[in-house]
Design an enzyme around this catalytic site. Structure first.
Site, PDB file in Angstrom:
ATOM      1  N   MET A 150       0.847  -1.198   0.000  1.00  0.00           N
ATOM      2  CA  MET A 150       0.000   0.000   0.000  1.00  0.00           C
ATOM      3  C   MET A 150       0.881   1.247   0.000  1.00  0.00           C
ATOM      4  SD  MET A 150      -3.026  -1.079  -0.143  1.00  0.00           S
ATOM      5  CE  MET A 150      -3.838   0.457   0.184  1.00  0.00           C
ATOM      6  N   CYS A 151       1.004   1.865  -1.156  1.00  0.00           N
ATOM      7  CA  CYS A 151       1.795   3.091  -1.290  1.00  0.00           C
ATOM      8  C   CYS A 151       0.970   4.291  -0.822  1.00  0.00           C
ATOM      9  CB  CYS A 151       2.220   3.273  -2.735  1.00  0.00           C
ATOM     10  SG  CYS A 151       3.002   1.800  -3.448  1.00  0.00           S
TER      11      CYS A 151
END
Length: 1427
Positions: A31-32
């Site tokens: 999850m950026c």
């Protein structure tokens, strides 16, 4: 290599996630964090590094990152970062620039430095999640670029190792190679799929093409995953831009769990994204302002100018951020229209985009240009001939007369052709520092809300500020105001709805009295309740309607009011008004302070002490998943406008649509299409059966609510229409270019244009009762008040003017229909023109001399139109004329003479905040040179007479206006003009003046006494030339030392005058007068602070007032020498001092001059100096003292108490007005000094002003006094006596002597070394100029002495100088017969009490009269001086 062969190779080294049994969970855990900005150009640091929760902070302290593995802390995003930006010149350089690195973002110095220098209108920033097993390579860092496009992704493609081949099979060769070159990660493949649908990656396409392509990519990924049997979730938060627009998606596809949450995505929208100012406690408890890392959205405009899409809020203030609903798409068009709709809702979003992108600016129609003319067209359009306008009109410039500059000719007034169509602002209201976003009116109160989070409450009658009410949490803006009955509803950017009871405002009180009340204008504003509404964005629009039952029937008594709110998340919601109330157990206080929301993805709903929760009912509904609903009835943009048209609620939004809702069915019954831009304002015209909308496309549409069709499209604005208002058949529209247009509702045609201002018109509201006014809130925070248009056009005439000659006399017919015509609607209009004349009498410039004449002609024209007999008298060439005007000529009626002066002192624009000769109406004050001294009071007198004539009560009396134009200089020619026209004043029983101010700002006053003045010049002359102090110092007696030595003997350290017998004639202060002084409650500390001194000559308030008003003083005003430079080496040959003496009643000025001269001669003689001493009298002005027990003061006190509802303070003035004593003695009538202005009016100073309330109340007081005079029927309002001048008399009773001469005495043996000043001529009024009533007067003319008398003091053997013999000079005397009338006494002694200047004609009179029964009567001798 063939693509099929390439797809068969092992790409594990190129993929961001290695193929392994655990890769699927790692896909989900990657999850950026991302942030994108579009709008007004900003520095990248304001987005990337500086905010408290910037993308850099999120790289190591993410708050909302989804994670399913224990290998990596969920807050770390350290596998690389990147930023992207576009050039400011997209036409020349459309390709973006990127900077990427595999280092942790928080540890990259290059990023920190670049962010401080990069400035762009569109920015991308991204940090990669630190996922175990991920390949760390720069080519895998976001954002990616190709052609003109930037792309970044937060999330993953579920089962990407299983679908990758199928997805890449769909790419053309160029896109395939792009994917391979950039690592062929899931993000790169998604970007390549998007590019695959575009034939030219540098071409500009429409937002709808981007939308369709992005929806196609998402649909392809979902379909491919389904075909491959992928069970892992896909999180598809994409952000893409071509440098002109921005598109972002929030999408999740999870076959196992349809209710799975997508990755977080928020948007924020406003006018600007700025750093907030913070305050901290400094040393000693001082408040220190500074800037930190807290940023937020500001709202200074109804339009969106900034949009941010971000994975997490960039600030701790969650109210700025709106959660993008799951499976929705956010689009920001090139002109910053924000649209939000479900993916797959092609009809709604596509039509909205097509609608908005067809928006084009329309110029003013040809027929309207013909109507307005070239000047008006430029003002309305903001351009002429297609060019941008060079300048705009000053806001609230109230002068209808074109201001002349030195060198310009006066000519006829009126200005350029076409300007007559403009309506000028009546008043300017300043209080907000930034945009006045919302306005509302209730009775005589105006409410304005702004960015500062406060409501300012203004009194409409006086344009003054009544209260400032905190209405939002710190740092938040007031967005909307609506008054419904006795309740004021407000919304603000802290996402709170507040209800305020308007108690005591003409109806039953709303709410209970308590600690939460703010007093305003005789009433109180009570906070009734606060509701915090979360998760929907800012409540940017508001409407209130009478309540209904569930079946749609009923009224307010059934269900109470219903509140409708429009939000940034595109929804319309409603609340029952009863929900917005504090429970009886809660007692709020002001200012309210609610706890801040904790840092979570969904801040909890907060109310005051969590007393209750809002129950919001949505009129629309939110999508749940792709393809389930097309939402034809749902807005696709923020709901920017709401109005109620029973039984409907009507909304307008950023999608350009107007929707009609049925509260009963909670559904949209009709969508009105036609605008091609955001609908920013709505207005319900219930009587006309229409709803009117204004849009960013510059048009106004009138919708028929019976047929739901567009009746008419009004085109006139050349910019966004921001606000609408309606009033009695007129429609008003305000635009972003500062223009306000007026339209006739009956014909839907253009009627009038208001004067254009430089700021956008954010809000409009019209009064519904009382004063007929329109208020406009401007983007800069200013609120302007405008008069409603009149059906009859103004003719703009200035009245007939008789030109030529030095004297002209005209008589009005007395029955002028309409008493002045429509051009005299308001006193302010005439005062504005009056102020525009630069009637500076002290100036020697020809321009100012002509302006004085033009000003006098303006007065004569005005008074003539009012029906007065008018005359201009000018007896001295180069001096301003005296204007005489008489209303009525009834010998059996009482007469009042009203005195004023129309000349002013100079004013330099450099020291003024406004143009001193363009009257500005600001916050209840009128600014301009002369508004308080004395043009404003003159207008109050004139309009009091005007109203009395209109009401038919002027026939009970006669009134004479005596207006001079040389009061600020010497009043030269005034006395002769009055004497020559004594028949104009026949029957005068009262003299009324209004040429002073109150002692403070909050209590009316009556002046009953003024001090007199003596101006002396003392000179000491020694050597014939200046000497050198080093060569001759010590050998000569220096003149400056002599002068300083004798000056030091005049006054002691406490201000007491040391001249013997100086106080001999001063009466003791009575106990009654001391009580009057005590009633002033003078604050000594405040008085010292206002003067900027540390100490005074006395310590109590009564002593200070007695010293200022009641005691004589001697002041040394200036000391100078013949040293022309600042050199320390020059020994001056001569020295000079200017001395002023303030005299009080009973003091004889000639006696004081003799005393001072004798004292100076004595002290000079003690020095045994060989130098020469000269003492010269420059000017003498007499004192004045009124009888507080006279009937005139009783009438004035009654009038003041009627108007101000409090008795006046009786005050005295330390200054001097010799005119008062002169008129009182000449006309044998008592004088009244009626101060109108406040002590802070700055008369003679920069930024002179008068409070609008003081001016209007002053007019009422003058009118009341005149009415009382008429009702009394007395010819004299003093203490008895006749008011008719009798044959052979100039002055009335009293025992006194008037004596005038030029006294110059030299105390020394040698003649004065300096040239003698030009001799004055003694000139008395020729007998031929005196009226017949004074033909018995004897005149004796004697030239004044032109050389000073010279004596040397005689030195006695003891060394003590012998007092000099009294020295008199030749003078001009005019003896008159003794008066026998019983009016004001001592008049003969004050006939000469006027100012003078060198080389001016002088008149000296001596008279002897019997004592009268007024305070001025006495058995002693009093001398009046006129020099």
């Amino acid at each position: 290599m063939p693509r099929s062969e390439f797809l068969g190779v092992d790409l594990s080294q190129d993929c961001p996630v290695m193929v392994s049994p655990t890769s699927q969970s790692r896909h989900h855990s990657r999850m950026c964090r991302l942030t994108a900005y579009i709008g007004t150009p900003i520095v990248a640091a304001d987005l990337v590094t500086r905010p408290n929760h910037s993308i850099i902070t999120q790289s190591f302290a993410a708050r909302e990152r989804l994670c399913e593995t224990h290998y990596t802390p969920p807050c770390i995003n350290g596998d690389g970062f990147g930023i992207g930006w576009y050039s400011s010149d997209m036409s020349e350089d459309p390709e973006p620039c990127i900077y990427r690195s595999t280092r942790p973002a928080w540890n990259d110095e290059n990023l920190m430095q670049l962010s401080e220098k990069i400035r762009s209108h569109l920015l991308f920033a991204h940090v990669r999640a630190a996922t175990p097993g991920s390949v760390v390579a720069e080519r895998l860092c976001h954002p990616f670029r190709c052609g003109r496009y930037l792309f970044m992704h937060n999330g993953n493609v579920g089962g990407f190792d299983r679908v990758r081949r199928r997805l890449m099979d769909r790419l053309n060769d160029a896109c395939f190679e792009f994917a391979v070159a950039n690592g062929a990660s899931d993000t790169v493949v998604c970007f390549a799929l998007f590019l695959n649908a575009l034939p030219d990656h540098m071409a500009v396409v429409s937002p709808d093409v981007l939308r369709q392509n992005m929806e196609g990519v998402v649909a392809l990924i979902v379909r491919t995953c389904q075909e491959c049997g992928v069970e892992e979730a896909s999180l598809l938060n994409f952000v893409i831009s071509d440098g002109l627009m921005l598109l972002a998606t929030r999408f999740v596809h999870d076959p196992k769990s349809p209710d799975s949450s997508p990755a977080s995505l928020y948007f924020g929208a406003g006018t600007a994204y700025e750093r907030k100012t913070t305050t901290t406690a400094g040393p000693g408890g001082a408040v220190v302002a500074g800037t930190g890392g807290e940023y937020g959205m500001t709202h200074t405009d109804r339009r969106i100018k900034v949009v941010i899409a971000t994975s997490e809020p960039l600030s701790d203030n969650h109210t700025d951020w709106v959660v993008v609903p799951p499976n929705n798409m956010l689009i920001v068009t090139p002109d910053l229209h924000l649209l939000l709709a479900p993916l797959g809702a092609s009809d709604a979003m596509g039509f909205a985009l097509e609608n908005i992108m067809s928006m084009e600016r329309r110029l003013l129609p040809n027929e309207l240009q013909d109507t307005l003319g070239p000047v008006a067209s430029r003002a309305v359009l903001g351009r002429e001939g297609g060019e941008p306008r060079a300048e705009t009109a000053r806001p609230a410039s109230l002068s209808p007369r074109k201001r002349l500059e030195p060198g310009e000719e006066g000519g006829e007034e009126g200005g350029e052709e076409g300007v007559g169509i403009f309506q000028r602002a009546r008043h300017m209201i300043l209080g907000h520092s930034e945009s006045a976003l919302a306005l509302a009116v209730s009775g005589n109160l105006l409410f304005s809300g702004s960015l500062d989070g406060c409501i300012r409450v203004w009194n409409i009658e006086t344009f003054s500020l009544d209260a400032v009410v905190p209405c939002a949490d710190e740092g938040h803006a007031v967005l909307a105001l609506v008054v419904h009955g006795q309740v004021l509803y407000t919304t603000s950017s802290d996402n709170k709805l507040r209800a305020w009871g308007l108690a005591g405002r003409g109806g039953q009180e709303a709410g209970e009295e308590g600690g939460n009340g703010v007093g305003v204008g005789g009433g109180c504003i009570l906070l009734l309740g606060v509701v915090f509404i979360e998760g929907m964005g800012h409540p940017i629009s508001l409407a209130v309607a009478a309540g209904t039952r569930a079946d749609g029937e009923g009224g307010e008594e059934d269900g109470g009011e219903v509140i409708y709110l429009g939000f940034q998340d595109t929804s319309v919601r409603r609340l029952q008004g009863s929900a917005v109330r504090f429970p009886p157990t809660v007692t709020p206080t002001l200012p309210l302070s609610l706890p801040a929301a904790p840092p979570s993805s969904t801040p909890p709903s907060l109310t005051f002490e969590s007393a209750f929760s809002p129950t919001a009912v949505s009129l629309s509904y939110h999508p749940e998943r792709l393809g389930m609903n097309h939402f034809e009835s749902h807005h696709c943009g923020p709901v920017t406008a709401l109005t109620v048209y029973p039984p409907y609620v009507v909304s307008g939004a950023g999608d350009g649509f107007v929707k009609v809702w049925s509260p009963a069915s909670r559904s949209c019954v009709r969508t009105l299409q036609g605008h091609h831009g955001s609908v920013l304002t709505l207005l319900a015209g219930r009587e006309e059966g229409v709803v009117i909308s204004g849009s960013r496309d510059g048009t106004i549409k009138v919708w028929d609510m019976e047929s739901f069709s567009c009746r008419r499209t009004l085109r006139g604005h050349n910019d966004d229409v921001l606000s609408l208002a309606i009033w009695e058949g007129f429609l008003f529209s305000g635009a972003a270019d500062g223009g306000i247009l007026v339209w006739r509702v009956d014909s839907l045609t253009f009627y009038q244009a208001f004067q254009q201002v430089e700021q956008g018109v954010q809000s409009l509201v019209a009064t519904q009762e009382g004063q007929h006014l329109l208020f406009s809130g401007l983007q800069g925070g200013t609120v302007l008040a405008w008069d409603m248009p009149q059906e009859a056009s103004k003719n703009g005439g200035k009245g007939a003017r008789k030109e030529g000659g030095r004297e002209g006399e005209r008589r009005g017919d007395g029955e002028d229909e309409g008493v002045g015509g429509p051009e005299l609607v308001r006193m302010e209009e005439c005062l504005s023109e009056f102020v525009s004349y630069q009637s500076v009498s002290v100036s020697e410039e020809d321009f100012h001399k002509e302006e004085c004449w033009r000003c006098a002609k303006f007065l004569t024209s005005l008074l003539e139109r009012l029906g007065a007999s008018v005359k201009m008298v000018s007896l001295v060439e180069g001096k301003s004329p005296v204007v005489l005007a008489r209303f009525g000529n009834q010998p059996d009626k009482p007469t009042v003479t009203l005195y004023g002066h129309y000349d002013v002192v100079p004013a330099s624009e450099r020291t003024w905040k406004t143009d001193p000769f363009v009257m500005m109406a600001l916050n209840g004050y009128l600014y301009g040179r002369g508004v308080t001294d004395n043009k404003g009071p003159i207008m109050a007198m004139i309009f009091a007479l005007k109203e009395m004539k209109e009401q038919g009560i002027l026939k009970d009396m006669n009134a004479v206006l005596l207006l001079e134009g040389e009061e600020e200089t010497s009043s030269e020619g005034f006395r002769e003009a009055v004497l020559q026209n004594l028949h104009w004043f026949r029957g005068t029983g009262l003299i009324l003046q209004a040429n002073s101010t109150w002692i403070a700002d909050d209590r009316p006053c009556l002046t009953y006494g003024m001090r007199g003045t003596i101006h002396l010049e003392v000179r000491v002359h020694g050597p014939k030339r200046n000497l050198h102090s080093g060569i001759d110092g010590g050998a000569v007696v220096e003149p400056l030392n002599d002068l300083v030595g004798i000056l030091a003997t005049l006054v002691d350290a406490r201000g007491m005058v040391l001249v013997p017998d100086f106080y001999a004639e001063v009466e003791e202060v009575s106990q009654e007068e001391l009580e009057l002084f005590d009633a002033m409650n003078l604050n000594i500390d405040a008085y010292k602070a206002s003067l900027g001194v540390r100490g005074l000559t006395c310590n109590s308030g009564r002593e200070v007032l007695a010293g200022r008003w009641r005691q004589p003083t001697l002041s040394i005003n200036q000391v100078a020498s013949s040293n022309p430079t600042d050199s320390y080496s020059i020994l001056p040959k001569a020295a000079m001092a200017k001395i002023s003496v303030r005299t009080v009643p009973r003091q004889n000025p000639s006696r004081l001059v003799d005393l001072i001269r004798a004292h100076l001669k004595h002290e000079f003689g003690k020095r045994r100096s060989p130098n020469d001493l000269f003492v010269e009298v420059k000017k003498i002005g007499d004192w004045w003292y009124g009888d507080r027990g006279a009937h005139a003061f009783e009438m004035a006190e009654k009038a003041i108490e009627e108007v101000w509802h409090q008795p006046p303070l009786y005050v005295r003035e330390g200054g001097t007005m010799p005119i008062t004593a002169f008129l009182e003695d000449l006309l044998k009538a008592p004088a009244l000094h009626l101060p109108l202005g406040q002590s802070t009016d700055n008369a003679h100073l920069p930024n002179e002003r008068i409070r609008y309330l003081n001016l209007t109340n002053g007019k009422k007081i003058i009118k009341s006094i005149l009415r009382q005079v008429g009702e009394s029927g007395r010819a004299r309002v003093g203490n008895g006596g006749s008011s008719v001048l009798k044959e052979g008399q100039i002055q009335g009773n009293g025992h006194g002597e008037a004596h005038s001469s030029l006294h110059t005495e030299k105390m020394g043996e040698e003649p004065m070394a300096l040239p003698v000043p030009q001799a004055r001529r003694a000139v008395s009024v020729p007998l031929s100029l005196l009226p017949a009533s004074v033909s018995g007067t004897h005149a004796h003319l004697t030239p004044l002495q032109t050389e000073p008398l010279v004596t040397r003091p005689t030195i006695a053997r003891s060394g003590t100088p012998t007092p000099p013999s009294s020295c008199t000079s030749a003078s001009c005397h005019a003896h008159s017969n003794a008066g026998t009338g019983g009016g004001a006494g001592g008049s003969g002694g004050r006939m000469g009490g006027l100012r003078s200047q060198p080389a001016s004609p002088t008149v000296t009179t001596m008279g002897q009269g019997n004592g009268g029964n007024t305070p001025n009567a006495g058995n002693g001798s009093k001398k009046g001086w006129m020099l």
